[in-house]
Design a protein around this motif. Structure first.
Motif, short mmCIF file in Angstrom:
data_model
loop_
_atom_site.label_atom_id
_atom_site.label_comp_id
_atom_site.label_asym_id
_atom_site.label_seq_id
_atom_site.Cartn_x
_atom_site.Cartn_y
_atom_site.Cartn_z
N TYR B 93 0.74 -1.24 -0.10
CA TYR B 93 -0.04 0.10 0.13
C TYR B 93 0.83 1.18 0.01
N ASN B 97 -3.21 6.33 -1.75
CA ASN B 97 -3.91 5.57 -2.88
C ASN B 97 -4.65 4.52 -1.95
N GLU B 98 -5.87 4.39 -1.95
CA GLU B 98 -6.59 3.39 -1.20
C GLU B 98 -6.19 1.99 -1.34
N LYS B 99 -5.54 1.65 -2.96
CA LYS B 99 -5.69 0.46 -3.18
C LYS B 99 -4.53 -0.26 -2.81
N LEU B 100 -4.80 -1.70 -2.47
CA LEU B 100 -3.79 -2.54 -2.09
C LEU B 100 -3.16 -3.14 -3.59
#
Lengths: 116, 112
Positions: B93, B97-100
């Motif tokens: 992470y 950025n919320e994305k994994l």
């Protein structure tokens, strides 16, 4: 807490039919993620929402896929029309997201979709 | 961009054997690193994490150390059990950025 709830757990449908997958995130979480898992492609992020707003849908494979989050406690992923290559396990995950620190994503049990 | 490369599976070990699952990453920023585990028929769940260089994450006998110099986060356990049979995912992470970003997963099977 019941955790992330997904329904149905299993779905078998015929090619061309509409499929709707449902997700209830953990209460109080403000981020929601839809993933697809297949043997060939592994785990893919399809779309995610923050405060019910779609933030990134770049992983949605094509226009046949659509996702909505009408309120903080419910989201749907729809495939219309479905095709055999859509067969996969679809996961929903939620988190209490901020931009400052990572917050753990909690995954639901998944929906196993089979398109004949 | 960001990416995670995991050791290809499947991995089969005998009970009480030593386990290592390799994970390396590339990232545009300064990532936090994670291992998630997926037991049969279930969703993923967080196993351990490390948020800065030289941190060691640990849980349930598993450990992983954040190595910035080698961009690695290898998962280890000294003595595996049958109940450890699962698929293990390395992930990163990056702030903002919320994305994994997940690796492809490594299937581990432990034989009694």
């Amino acid at each position: 807490d019941a955790g992330v709830i997904q329904s149905p757990r299993h779905e078998v449908t015929e090619m061309g039919q509409e499929v709707t997958l449902r997700c209830k995130p953990i209460s109080g979480h403000n981020s929601l993620f839809w993933y697809r898992q297949t043997m060939m492609r592994g785990l893919e992020l399809l779309i995610y929402f923050n405060n019910n707003v779609p933030i990134d849908d770049s992983g949605m494979p094509e226009d046949r896929f659509s996702a909505k989050m009408p309120n903080a406690s419910f989201s749907t992923l729809k495939i219309q029309p479905s095709e055999p290559r859509d067969s996969a396990v679809y996961f929903c995950a939620s988190s209490f997201g901020t931009e400052i620190t990572y917050n753990e994503q909690f995954f639901g049990p998944g929906t196993r979709l089979t398109v004949l | 961009g960001n990416s995670v490369t995991q050791m290809e599976g499947p991995v089969t070990l005998s009970e009480e054997a030593f386990l290592t699952i390799n994970c390396t990453y590339t990232a545009t920023g300064y990532p936090s690193l994670f291992w998630y585990v997926q037991y049969p028929g279930e969703g993923l769940q967080l196993l351990l994490k490390a948020t800065k260089a030289d941190d060691k994450g640990s849980n349930k006998g598993f450990e992983a150390t954040y190595r910035k110099e080698t961009t690695s986060f290898h998962l280890e356990k000294g003595s595996v059990q049958v109940s450890d049979s699962a698929v293990y995912f390395c992930a990163l992470y990056v702030f903002g950025n919320e994305k994994l970003t997940f690796g492809t997963g490594t299937r581990l099977t432990i034989i009694p």
